[in-house]
Design a protein around this motif. Sequence first.
Motif, PDB file in Angstrom:
ATOM      1  N   ARG A  39       0.854  -1.182   0.000  1.00 35.65           N
ATOM      2  CA  ARG A  39       0.000   0.000   0.000  1.00 35.65           C
ATOM      3  C   ARG A  39       0.895   1.239   0.000  1.00 35.65           C
ATOM      4  N   VAL A  40       0.476   2.256  -0.725  1.00 34.07           N
ATOM      5  CA  VAL A  40       1.218   3.522  -0.794  1.00 34.07           C
ATOM      6  C   VAL A  40       0.262   4.660  -0.478  1.00 34.07           C
ATOM      7  N   TYR A  41       0.670   5.496   0.468  1.00 32.23           N
ATOM      8  CA  TYR A  41      -0.112   6.659   0.875  1.00 32.23           C
ATOM      9  C   TYR A  41       0.545   7.927   0.315  1.00 32.23           C
ATOM     10  N   PRO A  42       0.027   8.493  -0.791  1.00 33.42           N
ATOM     11  CA  PRO A  42       0.566   9.759  -1.308  1.00 33.42           C
ATOM     12  C   PRO A  42      -0.048  10.922  -0.524  1.00 33.42           C
ATOM     13  N   VAL A  43       0.778  11.700   0.155  1.00 32.51           N
ATOM     14  CA  VAL A  43       0.292  12.716   1.091  1.00 32.51           C
ATOM     15  C   VAL A  43       0.815  14.101   0.724  1.00 32.51           C
ATOM     16  N   PHE A  44      -0.077  15.087   0.828  1.00 30.29           N
ATOM     17  CA  PHE A  44       0.329  16.489   0.795  1.00 30.29           C
ATOM     18  C   PHE A  44      -0.377  17.176   1.952  1.00 30.29           C
ATOM     19  N   ASP A  81      -3.336  14.875  -8.309  1.00 35.55           N
ATOM     20  CA  ASP A  81      -4.404  13.981  -7.858  1.00 35.55           C
ATOM     21  C   ASP A  81      -5.019  13.240  -9.047  1.00 35.55           C
ATOM     22  N   SER A  82      -5.238  13.944 -10.146  1.00 35.40           N
ATOM     23  CA  SER A  82      -5.812  13.303 -11.342  1.00 35.40           C
ATOM     24  C   SER A  82      -4.894  12.221 -11.884  1.00 35.40           C
ATOM     25  N   SER A  83      -3.589  12.503 -11.911  1.00 37.38           N
ATOM     26  CA  SER A  83      -2.623  11.518 -12.406  1.00 37.38           C
ATOM     27  C   SER A  83      -2.597  10.281 -11.517  1.00 37.38           C
ATOM     28  N   LEU A  84      -2.664  10.485 -10.208  1.00 38.87           N
ATOM     29  CA  LEU A  84      -2.671   9.360  -9.277  1.00 38.87           C
ATOM     30  C   LEU A  84      -3.956   8.547  -9.415  1.00 38.87           C
ATOM     31  N   ARG A  85      -5.082   9.216  -9.569  1.00 42.12           N
ATOM     32  CA  ARG A  85      -6.359   8.510  -9.689  1.00 42.12           C
ATOM     33  C   ARG A  85      -6.405   7.655 -10.944  1.00 42.12           C
ATOM     34  N   ARG A  86      -5.793   8.099 -12.031  1.00 40.91           N
ATOM     35  CA  ARG A  86      -5.764   7.294 -13.256  1.00 40.91           C
ATOM     36  C   ARG A  86      -4.946   6.024 -13.067  1.00 40.91           C
ATOM     37  N   ARG A  87      -4.173   5.958 -11.995  1.00 44.98           N
ATOM     38  CA  ARG A  87      -3.329   4.794 -11.724  1.00 44.98           C
ATOM     39  C   ARG A  87      -3.786   4.038 -10.476  1.00 44.98           C
ATOM     40  N   GLY A  88      -5.013   4.247 -10.093  1.00 46.40           N
ATOM     41  CA  GLY A  88      -5.590   3.504  -8.992  1.00 46.40           C
ATOM     42  C   GLY A  88      -5.280   4.033  -7.616  1.00 46.40           C
ATOM     43  N   SER A  89      -4.794   5.261  -7.535  1.00 42.05           N
ATOM     44  CA  SER A  89      -4.449   5.844  -6.250  1.00 42.05           C
ATOM     45  C   SER A  89      -5.172   7.185  -6.121  1.00 42.05           C
ATOM     46  N   ARG A  90      -4.740   8.016  -5.206  1.00 42.32           N
ATOM     47  CA  ARG A  90      -5.266   9.375  -5.068  1.00 42.32           C
ATOM     48  C   ARG A  90      -4.345  10.150  -4.147  1.00 42.32           C
ATOM     49  N   LEU A  91      -4.463  11.478  -4.187  1.00 46.59           N
ATOM     50  CA  LEU A  91      -3.690  12.334  -3.294  1.00 46.59           C
ATOM     51  C   LEU A  91      -4.445  12.499  -1.985  1.00 46.59           C
TER      52      LEU A  91
END
Length: 385
Positions: A39-44, A81-91
């Motif tokens: 699991r990866v948590y992308p955080v800002f 956020d859009s780029s991450l969502r296209r890859r199954g993740s989110r910001l």
Amino acid sequence: MDATTAGMATTAAAMVWFRKGLRLHDNPALEAARRGAARVYPVFVLDPRYLRPDPDAPSPGSARAGVARVRFLLESLEDLDSSLRRRGSRLLLLRARDDVSDAVCAALKDWNISKLCFESDTEPYALARDKRVTDFAEASRIEVFSPVSHTLFDPAEIIEKNGGRPPLTYQSFVNIAGEPPEPVMEEYSVIPPIGDTREYELFPVPKLEELGYGDISQEDVPPFRGGETEALKRMRESLQDKEWVDKFEKRKGDPSAFLKPATTVLSPYLKFGCLSSRYFYHCIQDVYRSSKMHTKPPVSLTGQLLWRDFFYTVSFGTPNFDHMKGNKICKQIPWKESEELFVAWRDGRTGYPWIDAIMIQVFPEKRATTSHLSCFSVYVCITCN
């Protein structure tokens, strides 16, 4: 620890903490977090130090950032956020009450993070913030990986090669630096999903109005939208004109050119890390390889990127670089403290037309007189030729 080693061990949960570096390409922190993690948590974290509205500011914004800069940041976060969502993740956007490091440390603990990855930063505020987070992570036995990717070179390495002192001339810096490393150009089709965020309130990227900046309806909207997508598009469009790239000479550009700017207008994208300076540098080199002749540093396009790194290195290695007092390489000037004169300078009311004209450009809501504009035209002619 290098990027390869950092990514080898299997990790249950990793956090990639975005600050600058708001991109997916050439992002070794993201690559290290992604590799081997379930699991990866992308955080800002929204930092009140920069975003808290300041009612005393001469124009809408905070004490440290005007509306244009904040808007660019928010657009960059939306794009990420859009780029991450296209890859199954989110910001995962968090709001710090006061100290960003407290918010990061709390999330590390609550989400059972075992690996923390973030791009290193050289600014004094960032260094103090990052040390607090790193100390907490290490005490909690959380692996920390903080690679250099905001600049072409590692400023600490340059300073070490120069005998422990930052090189104070451009040429000495270039002689020491050599060629920058290749960018990390992993193509991500999928990024590991985020895990349980428990009771955390996760915010969408806010609009300017939601930050409390008041009425901004009269503010001009800059033509340069933030984000990695726009940065890569603008870079590719600039580099398509190979003749322009070959002949680029900084001092011969026209700073008053607006319909077709004299430069790439990529500085804000580099500042926020929407565009990797290493990737940009190597893309320019690709153009040069097909050229018979091109300009050289310090005036060429690559020369401008080297100037950027030079100043990052000098600022990193010089105590109190952002102050006059205590800064050994800054001329000590006996400034006169006068709030009245400062306000006159800021508002374009010094009585010196060319100074007032320039300040009116900075604060366009101030009304310009004919004499101001005439003087500014003369000033532009003098500085551009």
